[in-house]
Design a protein around this motif. Structure first.
Motif, PDB file in Angstrom:
ATOM      1  N   ALA A   1       1.043  -1.180   0.109  1.00 57.33           N
ATOM      2  CA  ALA A   1      -0.075   0.246  -0.035  1.00 57.33           C
ATOM      3  C   ALA A   1       0.675   1.334  -0.171  1.00 57.33           C
ATOM      4  O   ALA A   1       0.212   2.017  -0.651  1.00 57.33           O
ATOM      5  N   LEU A   2       1.436   1.276   0.627  1.00 62.20           N
ATOM      6  CA  LEU A   2       3.114   2.281   0.880  1.00 62.20           C
ATOM      7  C   LEU A   2       3.664   2.441  -0.151  1.00 62.20           C
ATOM      8  O   LEU A   2       3.660   3.695  -0.565  1.00 62.20           O
ATOM      9  N   ALA A   3       4.162   1.642  -1.188  1.00 64.56           N
ATOM     10  CA  ALA A   3       4.925   1.601  -2.365  1.00 64.56           C
ATOM     11  C   ALA A   3       4.250   1.852  -3.596  1.00 64.56           C
ATOM     12  O   ALA A   3       4.280   2.617  -4.459  1.00 64.56           O
ATOM     13  N   TYR A   4       2.810   1.744  -3.269  1.00 70.58           N
ATOM     14  CA  TYR A   4       1.792   1.797  -4.254  1.00 70.58           C
ATOM     15  C   TYR A   4       1.072   3.292  -4.505  1.00 70.58           C
ATOM     16  O   TYR A   4       0.158   3.628  -5.225  1.00 70.58           O
ATOM     17  N   GLY A   5       1.403   4.001  -3.332  1.00 70.71           N
ATOM     18  CA  GLY A   5       1.115   5.641  -3.147  1.00 70.71           C
ATOM     19  C   GLY A   5      -0.156   6.310  -1.790  1.00 70.71           C
ATOM     20  O   GLY A   5      -0.539   6.919  -1.639  1.00 70.71           O
ATOM     21  N   ALA A   6      -0.178   4.965  -1.283  1.00 69.29           N
ATOM     22  CA  ALA A   6      -0.793   5.142   0.528  1.00 69.29           C
ATOM     23  C   ALA A   6      -0.475   6.639   0.907  1.00 69.29           C
ATOM     24  O   ALA A   6       1.018   6.165   0.846  1.00 69.29           O
ATOM     25  N   ASP A   7      -1.074   7.365   1.069  1.00 68.60           N
ATOM     26  CA  ASP A   7      -0.723   8.081   2.675  1.00 68.60           C
ATOM     27  C   ASP A   7      -0.728   8.385   3.500  1.00 68.60           C
ATOM     28  O   ASP A   7       0.037   8.620   4.708  1.00 68.60           O
ATOM     29  N   ALA A   8      -2.234   6.383   3.628  1.00 69.16           N
ATOM     30  CA  ALA A   8      -1.941   6.077   4.985  1.00 69.16           C
ATOM     31  C   ALA A   8      -2.411   4.964   4.803  1.00 69.16           C
ATOM     32  O   ALA A   8      -2.725   4.229   4.318  1.00 69.16           O
ATOM     33  N   VAL A   9      -2.206   4.297   6.404  1.00 63.95           N
ATOM     34  CA  VAL A   9      -3.074   2.632   5.817  1.00 63.95           C
ATOM     35  C   VAL A   9      -3.983   2.599   7.877  1.00 63.95           C
ATOM     36  O   VAL A   9      -3.038   3.358   8.082  1.00 63.95           O
ATOM     37  N   TYR A  10      -4.640   1.591   7.610  1.00 62.30           N
ATOM     38  CA  TYR A  10      -5.908   1.798   8.234  1.00 62.30           C
ATOM     39  C   TYR A  10      -4.958   0.054   9.138  1.00 62.30           C
ATOM     40  O   TYR A  10      -5.072  -1.038   8.061  1.00 62.30           O
ATOM     41  N   ALA A  11      -5.450  -0.716  10.308  1.00 64.76           N
ATOM     42  CA  ALA A  11      -5.275  -1.813  10.494  1.00 64.76           C
ATOM     43  C   ALA A  11      -5.421  -1.811  11.908  1.00 64.76           C
ATOM     44  O   ALA A  11      -5.878  -1.498  12.334  1.00 64.76           O
TER      45      ALA A  11
ATOM     46  N   LEU B   1       3.141   3.745  -9.013  1.00 65.33           N
ATOM     47  CA  LEU B   1       3.231   5.212  -9.888  1.00 65.33           C
ATOM     48  C   LEU B   1       4.734   5.869  -9.873  1.00 65.33           C
ATOM     49  O   LEU B   1       5.967   5.535  -9.116  1.00 65.33           O
ATOM     50  N   ASN B   2       5.632   5.650 -10.982  1.00 60.36           N
ATOM     51  CA  ASN B   2       7.024   6.235 -11.270  1.00 60.36           C
ATOM     52  C   ASN B   2       7.958   5.508 -10.897  1.00 60.36           C
ATOM     53  O   ASN B   2       9.338   5.860 -10.780  1.00 60.36           O
ATOM     54  N   ALA B   3       7.432   4.054 -10.696  1.00 60.16           N
ATOM     55  CA  ALA B   3       8.953   2.817 -11.025  1.00 60.16           C
ATOM     56  C   ALA B   3       9.856   2.677 -12.267  1.00 60.16           C
ATOM     57  O   ALA B   3       9.831   3.498 -12.751  1.00 60.16           O
ATOM     58  N   LYS B   4      10.891   3.002 -11.221  1.00 60.82           N
ATOM     59  CA  LYS B   4      12.016   2.962 -12.844  1.00 60.82           C
ATOM     60  C   LYS B   4      12.467   1.291 -13.404  1.00 60.82           C
ATOM     61  O   LYS B   4      12.625   0.378 -12.356  1.00 60.82           O
ATOM     62  N   VAL B   5      12.971   1.562 -14.101  1.00 66.39           N
ATOM     63  CA  VAL B   5      12.344  -0.008 -15.031  1.00 66.39           C
ATOM     64  C   VAL B   5      13.855   0.246 -16.021  1.00 66.39           C
ATOM     65  O   VAL B   5      13.844   1.464 -16.520  1.00 66.39           O
ATOM     66  N   LEU B   6      14.885  -0.935 -15.524  1.00 67.00           N
ATOM     67  CA  LEU B   6      16.254  -0.821 -16.459  1.00 67.00           C
ATOM     68  C   LEU B   6      15.687  -2.198 -17.744  1.00 67.00           C
ATOM     69  O   LEU B   6      15.158  -2.773 -17.510  1.00 67.00           O
TER      70      LEU B   6
END
Length: 418
Positions: A19-29, A354-359
């Motif tokens: 979730a954090l890697a893909y753009g979440a500003d917050a998580v709930y658990a 988003l905006n991942a760097k790909v080689l």
């Protein structure tokens, strides 16, 4: 214009990281059985929960703890100890439904922000003002609330508003369902819903005078009479943001897959960024959301009032395949675990943050290349971490398979279903 926070589900530590890697500003658990998702609460113990909060804070993101069940008197002493343990971990907020538990949190963890759960069913500014006076910073509005009503609420009560934008819907008003309790003894409002609304049902009529029982004939609507479609508001993000009253977009799904968390979070982050850049494209977001398994989609009630809608139920089936199938998960960026089927000389799309760097590369293992603004991987050889070669590999095989070159961690390989 308010830039809404994306609040994503963290059913376990891996899903939190995704979730954090893909753009979440917050998580709930949640942890322990005081959350409304007791199945996922077992994914954490107190030690790993504290590590998850630290992991989130190190990335400058927020962590909200669910205490949103309705608890019995016999649970209160345990709940007090639970709150004190969580307080020491310094989460950013507690999500609470019960007013009694709100007072308990204020007493035992006064420095932790209070968010009012959607289970509290806040529909108007009078109720919102009461919760604000009790110390609430944010209200997760009732799913039945319309956007115009949310705007009126915001105008009359200076409090943050959070709205669900994606995920499963409950057919009962604000989730106040008793079917699971009646049929299996599993209490939905104490975290153990058995999803009985997703089952198919046959209807019978009985004549009380002679005891005759007969089955009512089905029509084209089928037998899934309680089964709500899934909420999907990705096409309306621009409209919602222009109303300037929703502070956070919430994605349901602590029990859903890792892929679901990635796609849903990424799609809504993309939509928000596109609104800010005047590049909003509803079709692009719909294509992504439709790659997910679903029960059919509805825009719920934030856009339309309940009495204006007659398409929120899926009477035919409780699950539908999405347009794509996940074939592999690349957790560390170098090796993948198979989730479906991987064979040589077949192109698999890479889903990355988003905006991942790909080689891009082309070597003896395979190649990674860009086509039509998407990245793909094709394998020439399927070689495991311990150097064993496979002709093909299927889900259930626990071998870690080498990627042709390193990609972003938490990437997925997927293929369109033909």
């Amino acid at each position: 214009m308010i830039i809404p926070q994306i609040v994503s589900p963290a059913g376990n530590f891996t899903k939190l990281k995704i979730a954090l890697a893909y753009g979440a500003d917050a998580v709930y658990a949640g942890v322990n059985h005081f959350s409304l998702r007791s199945r996922t609460a077992k994914e954490f113990d107190y030690k790993s929960f504290e590590e998850a909060i630290e992991y989130t804070h190190l990335r400058g993101k927020k962590f909200y703890v669910t205490l949103n069940g309705f608890h019995l008197s016999t649970q209160i002493e345990g709940l007090k100890r639970h709150i004190l343990k969580l307080r020491a971990m310094k989460p950013d907020a507690f999500i609470v439904a019960s007013i009694g538990i709100m007072n308990l949190v204020k007493e035992f963890a006064p420095e932790i922000a209070l968010h009012v759960s959607t289970q509290a069913n806040v529909l108007n500014y009078l109720d919102a003002q009461v919760y604000k006076n009790m110390g609430a910073k944010r209200i997760v509005i009732a799913r039945e609330l319309g956007l115009k009503d949310a705007q009126i609420l915001k105008q009359n009560c200076d409090i943050e508003l959070e709205a669900f934008v994606q995920g499963s819907m409950c057919f009962a008003y604000s989730g106040r369902c008793l079917i699971s309790s009646v049929q299996s003894g599993r209490m939905s409002n104490r975290g153990s819903c058995a999803n009985d609304c997703r089952f198919s049902y046959e209807l019978y009529a009985k004549n009380p005078e002679n005891g005759v029982l007969f089955r009512l004939e089905e029509d084209e609507n089928g037998t899934h009479i309680f089964n709500s479609k899934d909420l999907n508001l990705c096409s309306y993000i621009e409209k919602i943001m222009k109303e300037d009253c929703i502070d956070a977009f919430k994605i349901e799904g602590r029990t859903k897959s890792e892929y679901y968390v990635a796609v849903a979070t990424r799609t809504y982050k993309m939509a928000i960024l596109d609104v800010l850049n005047n590049q909003f494209e509803p079709e692009k977001y719909e294509k992504e959301i439709h790659t997910l398994k679903n029960r059919g989609f509805t825009d719920g009630y934030l856009i339309s009032r309940p009495f204006e809608k007659n398409d929120t139920q899926n009477y035919i089936t409780s699950i539908e395949q999405g347009t794509h199938q996940v074939q592999a998960f690349v957790e560390d960026g170098e090796f993948f675990k198979c989730k479906g089927k991987i064979v040589p000389n077949v192109a698999y799309e890479l889903l990355m943050p988003l905006n991942a760097k790909v080689l891009e590369c082309d070597n003896e293992l395979g190649k990674i290349y860009k086509k039509d603004e998407k990245y793909f991987v094709e394998f020439k050889k399927i070689i495991s971490k311990n150097h064993k070669e496979f002709k093909e590999i299927h889900s259930g095989n626990e071998n870690q398979i080498k990627m042709p070159c390193k990609v972003n961690e938490f990437s997925f390989l997927r293929k369109e279903i033909e």
